[in-house]
Design a protein around this motif. Structure first.
Motif, PDB file in Angstrom:
ATOM      1  N   ALA A 108       0.830  -1.208   0.000  1.00 29.08           N
ATOM      2  CA  ALA A 108       0.000   0.000   0.000  1.00 29.08           C
ATOM      3  C   ALA A 108       0.865   1.260   0.000  1.00 29.08           C
ATOM      4  O   ALA A 108       0.582   2.236  -0.698  1.00 29.08           O
ATOM      5  CB  ALA A 108      -0.924  -0.004   1.211  1.00 29.08           C
ATOM      6  N   GLY A 109       1.955   1.217   0.790  1.00 27.93           N
ATOM      7  CA  GLY A 109       2.857   2.368   0.838  1.00 27.93           C
ATOM      8  C   GLY A 109       3.523   2.627  -0.503  1.00 27.93           C
ATOM      9  O   GLY A 109       3.653   3.772  -0.933  1.00 27.93           O
ATOM     10  N   LEU A 110       3.935   1.533  -1.167  1.00 30.64           N
ATOM     11  CA  LEU A 110       4.569   1.678  -2.484  1.00 30.64           C
ATOM     12  C   LEU A 110       3.599   2.276  -3.491  1.00 30.64           C
ATOM     13  O   LEU A 110       3.971   3.148  -4.291  1.00 30.64           O
ATOM     14  CB  LEU A 110       5.067   0.314  -2.974  1.00 30.64           C
ATOM     15  CG  LEU A 110       5.724   0.300  -4.361  1.00 30.64           C
ATOM     16  CD1 LEU A 110       6.944   1.210  -4.385  1.00 30.64           C
ATOM     17  CD2 LEU A 110       6.118  -1.129  -4.760  1.00 30.64           C
ATOM     18  N   GLU A 111       2.346   1.848  -3.436  1.00 33.74           N
ATOM     19  CA  GLU A 111       1.336   2.394  -4.354  1.00 33.74           C
ATOM     20  C   GLU A 111       1.148   3.892  -4.124  1.00 33.74           C
ATOM     21  O   GLU A 111       1.092   4.693  -5.068  1.00 33.74           O
ATOM     22  CB  GLU A 111       0.009   1.652  -4.163  1.00 33.74           C
ATOM     23  CG  GLU A 111      -1.072   2.105  -5.132  1.00 33.74           C
ATOM     24  CD  GLU A 111      -2.376   1.340  -4.945  1.00 33.74           C
ATOM     25  OE1 GLU A 111      -3.373   1.720  -5.564  1.00 33.74           O
ATOM     26  OE2 GLU A 111      -2.383   0.358  -4.158  1.00 33.74           O
ATOM     27  N   ASP A 112       1.060   4.302  -2.830  1.00 34.32           N
ATOM     28  CA  ASP A 112       0.912   5.731  -2.513  1.00 34.32           C
ATOM     29  C   ASP A 112       2.124   6.525  -2.993  1.00 34.32           C
ATOM     30  O   ASP A 112       1.991   7.642  -3.513  1.00 34.32           O
ATOM     31  CB  ASP A 112       0.727   5.913  -1.001  1.00 34.32           C
ATOM     32  CG  ASP A 112      -0.613   5.377  -0.518  1.00 34.32           C
ATOM     33  OD1 ASP A 112      -1.512   5.216  -1.365  1.00 34.32           O
ATOM     34  OD2 ASP A 112      -0.744   5.130   0.694  1.00 34.32           O
ATOM     35  N   ALA A 113       3.315   5.960  -2.794  1.00 28.63           N
ATOM     36  CA  ALA A 113       4.538   6.665  -3.191  1.00 28.63           C
ATOM     37  C   ALA A 113       4.609   6.833  -4.703  1.00 28.63           C
ATOM     38  O   ALA A 113       5.003   7.889  -5.207  1.00 28.63           O
ATOM     39  CB  ALA A 113       5.769   5.912  -2.678  1.00 28.63           C
ATOM     40  N   LYS A 114       4.210   5.792  -5.428  1.00 30.10           N
ATOM     41  CA  LYS A 114       4.228   5.887  -6.888  1.00 30.10           C
ATOM     42  C   LYS A 114       3.219   6.920  -7.386  1.00 30.10           C
ATOM     43  O   LYS A 114       3.484   7.653  -8.334  1.00 30.10           O
ATOM     44  CB  LYS A 114       3.941   4.522  -7.513  1.00 30.10           C
ATOM     45  CG  LYS A 114       5.119   3.549  -7.396  1.00 30.10           C
ATOM     46  CD  LYS A 114       4.819   2.224  -8.076  1.00 30.10           C
ATOM     47  CE  LYS A 114       6.035   1.302  -8.052  1.00 30.10           C
ATOM     48  NZ  LYS A 114       5.744  -0.001  -8.687  1.00 30.10           N
ATOM     49  N   LYS A 115       2.056   6.960  -6.741  1.00 32.41           N
ATOM     50  CA  LYS A 115       1.062   7.976  -7.110  1.00 32.41           C
ATOM     51  C   LYS A 115       1.603   9.378  -6.863  1.00 32.41           C
ATOM     52  O   LYS A 115       1.413  10.284  -7.670  1.00 32.41           O
ATOM     53  CB  LYS A 115      -0.228   7.767  -6.313  1.00 32.41           C
ATOM     54  CG  LYS A 115      -1.049   6.565  -6.758  1.00 32.41           C
ATOM     55  CD  LYS A 115      -2.307   6.425  -5.915  1.00 32.41           C
ATOM     56  CE  LYS A 115      -3.132   5.224  -6.342  1.00 32.41           C
ATOM     57  NZ  LYS A 115      -4.332   5.058  -5.480  1.00 32.41           N
ATOM     58  N   ALA A 116       2.273   9.538  -5.719  1.00 30.80           N
ATOM     59  CA  ALA A 116       2.838  10.855  -5.394  1.00 30.80           C
ATOM     60  C   ALA A 116       3.933  11.242  -6.384  1.00 30.80           C
ATOM     61  O   ALA A 116       4.050  12.400  -6.783  1.00 30.80           O
ATOM     62  CB  ALA A 116       3.397  10.845  -3.973  1.00 30.80           C
ATOM     63  N   ALA A 117       4.730  10.249  -6.811  1.00 32.38           N
ATOM     64  CA  ALA A 117       5.804  10.536  -7.752  1.00 32.38           C
ATOM     65  C   ALA A 117       5.260  10.920  -9.126  1.00 32.38           C
ATOM     66  O   ALA A 117       5.840  11.737  -9.829  1.00 32.38           O
ATOM     67  CB  ALA A 117       6.729   9.325  -7.878  1.00 32.38           C
ATOM     68  N   ALA A 118       4.115  10.307  -9.476  1.00 32.43           N
ATOM     69  CA  ALA A 118       3.534  10.572 -10.801  1.00 32.43           C
ATOM     70  C   ALA A 118       2.591  11.762 -10.810  1.00 32.43           C
ATOM     71  O   ALA A 118       2.175  12.217 -11.864  1.00 32.43           O
ATOM     72  CB  ALA A 118       2.781   9.328 -11.285  1.00 32.43           C
ATOM     73  N   ALA A 119       2.248  12.281  -9.617  1.00 32.40           N
ATOM     74  CA  ALA A 119       1.280  13.377  -9.540  1.00 32.40           C
ATOM     75  C   ALA A 119       1.885  14.648 -10.120  1.00 32.40           C
ATOM     76  O   ALA A 119       3.070  14.913  -9.967  1.00 32.40           O
ATOM     77  CB  ALA A 119       0.861  13.605  -8.095  1.00 32.40           C
TER      78      ALA A 119
END
Length: 579
Positions: A108-119
């Motif tokens: 879940a943390g990795l998914e949030d981090a990837k979303k933040a990186a792509a935002a």
């Protein structure tokens, strides 16, 4: 001793007292500085306080002490993400998953981090954050040091502490606006002259700033009572262990098939698959909670409750993840809330949701608890609703008001509102009582509720305007009176209110009010988000500079209705004076 301090820290964390939890974990670390779990727990507490830099230091210490412990990388990723370093967060979560590929928290943390990186980049801050951001750049120290009026502040420890706090947390600027030194620096950074009362120079030993208010948003994850380190899997497996592993794999396939059937709303097939998974592996309570979710969709609430009770009982035996226990209790509470619509007994559902929150403070569970409490309150109000008795209580309150017995009047008005919460007259009357008692915030709240119920109720505008006038918010009071005049243009109370407000605003412009009063008005105004947005607007900042340096350009600006309105707002608030 370290275990005792750790247990206290875990209890405080579970209750949402993150600052206290961090202190207990620090005590434990002092006694056992080589325990990686303590640094991990303190990192979680600090992250919950938004102290991400400190949380990162603890997370780095955790993985330094125990580099093969997956949870340490979860803490590391959360801290990086809190600091806005999404790339480092992704790297940390991936390292953790390399150690524990099935860890749901890391996934879940990795998914949030990837979303933040792509935002995409976020828009610039506004209001207090925008003003606070001005204190971030290196030019802050240059400007302060080069201005003779602010240079001495750099030698004052309490002022330096204030600046560092604002740099660390820009939104905390509002806490220090009452300090004239901070207002002086703010004026310097905005490059405009904010009119201040001519007071003596601040002393070299000003009082310490108020303690920073703690922000306690929901934590990313709740600390367990005991952190159990994973044991290394043996290289060779016995036949019994191989069979157990195969049964677990088969159960997972049944679960996946059940999930697919659930998404297709084929509930009977989903139940068959979840039941088969339970037969293959009784050490995973997710099969029970999933089947309970299907029963909710089918309206079989009693069966759902039975599965949830079994899941909680079995989960306790297995020492399952507290999130799984919380999920089972939440689904039980959902079923009980559905049944309560007929039984009209929400208490047991509310109690179940509260138990779920003690296991894991999940936003969805909190939302369901609020909905159940709201449904219970609405039910009680419906049963208590009686307009006739409400009118009787209102009349009793009126009699006490005439006798100047305001607390007694409030008691009867409150009872009237319980009987009929939709009567704007009662809110207006109770607002008048609060005003007489000097309880302005309560009175303002009632006046606003009165106008919410009936925007044409003229008395509500006079109540609200009078309260704002007493609070010396003359610009807001005038807006309220003018809004009331749209409904009743000839109302004398509203006309008198506008006149009084104009008098007070003109007094400020003529310099006829005391220095303390001007400073109080300005401090209040600087905490108004609308004022803050005006002052951080680049166009308005140039307009204000032109008013001081280029009067001809300023006159041109005033031809713009929008600019004129904003200037009038600043004048009414006492920030700018027109002489």
């Amino acid at each position: 001793m370290a275990d005792e301090a750790k247990a206290k820290g875990n209890a405080a964390f579970s209750a949402g007292r993150f600052d206290e939890a961090a202190r207990h974990f620090s005590d434990a670390i002092a006694l056992a500085p080589g325990n990686h779990v303590l640094y991990s727990n303190r990192s979680a507490a600090l992250a919950s306080l938004h102290r991400y830099s400190d949380a990162l230091a603890d997370a780095q210490k955790t993985v330094e002490l125990k580099p093969d412990w997956a949870k340490g990388y979860s803490r590391l990723g959360a801290a990086h993400l809190g600091l806005g370093d999404a790339a480092s967060a992704v790297a940390a979560y991936e390292k953790g998953l390399a150690l524990d590929p099935s860890n749901e928290g890391l996934k879940a943390g990795l998914e949030d981090a990837k979303k933040a990186a792509a935002a995409p980049p976020r828009r610039g801050p506004s209001g207090p954050d925008a003003i606070g951001q001005m204190f971030q750049g290196p030019e802050l120290w240059t400007k302060i040091a080069s201005d003779p009026s602010t240079r001495p502040y750099l030698e004052q420890p309490d002022f330096m502490q204030m600046l560092r706090e604002v740099q660390r947390n820009p939104s905390s600027i509002n806490m220090y606006l009452s300090d004239p030194r901070m207002m002086q620096v703010l004026s310097l950074m905005l490059n405009i002259k904010i009119q201040r009362p001519e007071a003596s120079e601040p002393s070299q030993s000003s009082p310490s700033p108020p303690q920073q208010q703690q922000q306690t948003p929901p934590p990313e994850t709740k600390a367990k009572a005991r952190e159990v380190e994973p044991e290394p899997e043996p290289m060779d497996l016995t036949d019994e262990e191989k069979e157990r592993k195969e049964r677990k794999a088969a159960a997972q396939k049944e679960k996946e098939a059940g999930n697919a059937a659930y998404k297709k709303k084929d509930f009977d097939t989903a139940i068959q698959h979840y039941t088969k998974a339970m037969e293959l592996d009784d050490e995973d309570i997710s099969y029970l909670t999933n089947r309970a979710a299907v029963y909710i969709e089918m309206g079989k609430y009693d069966e759902c409750i039975q599965d949830c009770d079994k899941a909680v009982e079995r989960g306790r035996e297995l020492r399952a993840d507290f999130k799984m226990i919380s999920r089972a209790l939440t689904r039980k509470g959902t079923a009980l809330a559905k049944l309560a619509k007929c039984s009209k007994d929400f208490d047991i559902a509310i109690e179940t949701f509260q138990k779920a929150l003690t296991e894991h403070r999940n936003p969805d569970t909190l939302k369901k608890l609020n909905e159940a409490e709201r449904a219970k309150k609405e039910l009680e109000q419906q049963e208590y609703y009686d307009p006739k008795l409400a009118d009787e209580e209102r009349e009793k309150g009126n009699e006490f008001f005439k006798e100047q017995k305001y607390p007694e009047a409030i008691k009867h008005y409150t009872e009237a509102l319980k009987r009929n919460p939709k009567d704007p007259r009662v809110y207006s009357n109770r607002a008048a009582c609060y005003t007489k008692l000097g309880a302005m915030p309560e009175g303002l709240k009632d006046a606003e509720k009165c106008l919410e119920l009936d925007p044409t109720f003229t008395k509500g505008y006079t109540r609200k305007g009078a309260i704002q006038f007493f609070m010396k918010e003359y610009d807001k009071a005038m807006e309220t009176y003018q809004a009331g005049l749209k409904h009743d243009p000839n109302n004398q109370e509203l006309l008198d209110g506008v006149r009084r407000c104009i008098e007070q605003i003109n007094k400020a412009n003529r310099g006829e009010i005391s220095q303390d009063e001007l400073q109080e008005r300005q401090n209040k105004a600087m905490q108004d988000p609308e004022i803050q947005n005006i002052l951080t607007d680049p166009i308005m900042r140039q307009v204000l500079i032109d008013f001081q340096e280029n009067p001809r350009a300023a006159q041109e600006h005033l031809k713009n209705p929008g600019v004129m309105q904003k200037i009038q707002k600043l004048v009414s608030a006492g920030i700018v004076q027109m002489r």
